[in-house]
Design an enzyme around this catalytic site. Sequence first.
Site, PDB file in Angstrom:
ATOM      1  N   LYS A  77       0.887  -1.295   0.087  1.00 61.17           N
ATOM      2  CA  LYS A  77       0.110   0.023   0.251  1.00 61.17           C
ATOM      3  C   LYS A  77       0.755   1.201  -0.101  1.00 61.17           C
ATOM      4  CE  LYS A  77      -3.846   2.122   2.601  1.00 61.17           C
ATOM      5  NZ  LYS A  77      -4.740   1.852   3.793  1.00 61.17           N
ATOM      6  N   SER A 152      -9.780   1.885   2.756  1.00 61.89           N
ATOM      7  CA  SER A 152      -8.927   2.558   1.899  1.00 61.89           C
ATOM      8  C   SER A 152      -7.856   1.438   1.202  1.00 61.89           C
ATOM      9  CB  SER A 152      -7.978   3.560   2.797  1.00 61.89           C
ATOM     10  OG  SER A 152      -7.244   2.866   3.841  1.00 61.89           O
ATOM     11  N   SER A 176      -9.704  -0.709   7.289  1.00 55.89           N
ATOM     12  CA  SER A 176      -9.202  -0.503   5.894  1.00 55.89           C
ATOM     13  C   SER A 176      -8.430  -1.736   5.311  1.00 55.89           C
ATOM     14  CB  SER A 176      -8.286   0.899   5.648  1.00 55.89           C
ATOM     15  OG  SER A 176      -8.985   1.846   5.506  1.00 55.89           O
TER      16      SER A 176
END
Length: 473
Positions: A77, A152, A176
């Site tokens: 990420k 997210s 997330s």
Amino acid sequence: MSGRIARLAARVASGEITAEKRIRASFDRLQTGESGPDRINAFISFDYDGTIAQAMQVDESAVLRAGALAGVPIAIKDNICTIDAPTTCAARIMSNYRSPYDATVVRRLRAAGAVMVGKTNLDEFAMGSSTEYSAFGPTRNPRNLEHVPGGSSGGSAAAVAAGFAEAALGTETSGSVRQPAAFCGVVGVRPTYGRVSRYGVIAFASSLDQVGPIAQNVEDAALLLQVIAGADPFDATTVDVSVPDFRALLGDGVHGLVIGVPREYQPRGIDPAVARACTEAIGLLRERGAIIREMSLPHTALALPAYHAIASIELCSNLGRFDGVRFGARVEGSTPAQLMALSRGRGFGAETKRRILMGTHILQETDPALRIGARRARAMVTKDFDDAWGQGIDLLFTATTHAPAFRLGAELEPYEMYMSDMLTVGAALAGIPAMSIPIGATHGLPIGGQLMAPRWQEPLMFRAAAALESALL
Ligand code: GLN
């Protein structure tokens, strides 16, 4: 029993396949067809040559070839710092940032022979539930391109679901990792707070943030957590407890385990297909010998508002450093104050600004009731879980989200978007481990089931998850 990752690492170790060959196969997948990277937009940055070079390094090193993740392609990420790629947080203000060091989790992955295949898309600064709040455009759900992948960590979940990477790292503040894992039909784990280092992870809300693995099955997720877990002198919030073998109990089934099913986690608005999938999963757990107990976590409704108050306050100080002077792309101004205002005005997206304003507002309220109330609510939510364990409950089972992935561009009101975290936020506030595994689908959209466990009890959580996973096969 051996998962995909352990099998791949063993093949690389034995020389049956080279890391380079495996990585090239990932690239082929990335570059072909309808589900290609441009459609899904799972990655913010991607360095073909650099990744091949990493793989060749693994092939040339006997130590790396013997690693637990030898030659395994892992996506990261883009709020986790890597030395060889930009780290943008999907924010315009960070679009030119390059970290001078690797995050501890990345260092540990590299030392285990893993190959970083790219930096994945996210909601700006990890604030959001759909990956639509990215300055680099939304990610699409590989299971249905008209729908969001969740957020997210939507890019990480999409990269794994589409097979661009064997596994990925995401980050969680309130859900997330688990929510996008549920939306994309993969496994996502939130570890106990303090289990995994956040050194080199760009902070959102420090009392909640954790790094977690996303993988195609339970065993792979457990193995990835094994590699990244453990105290870190660079992160004082990590706890120096021994890291158990997360795969030790995977074959043990659920016989005799007491699994609580909290009433408050079956909200009125729950999608009927999600409710049905949960009922079926609970039936399977019962058939396999688990003792299912309906119970209550009475303060559940306080969790989401408490989270937003606490997270907004914390993000205000964490994002203070992005001012165009210390960090962040600078927009020149005639005074320092104007320089900062312009840099922030241009550099932050609408959702980030909304949350900074919310946090600033809460902090400026002269009446501290809201701040104290949020902390008290957090304590009550945490106590609900402690009481459950105290009453002999081993684990909790719920849906991960009340509905499957919504449509891309549905333009939910911020408040509706926040509802995505309704079932995941409690574990985050309490700092307990929790995970999502695929338990079904409706109209081709995956449904996730959630297991929650007492602090440090990840092995027990993985044990039940593996049993459920094999019962669903
Ligand atoms: N949906 C959550 C939020 O918008 C996700 C936060 C997170 O876990 N990073 O705050």
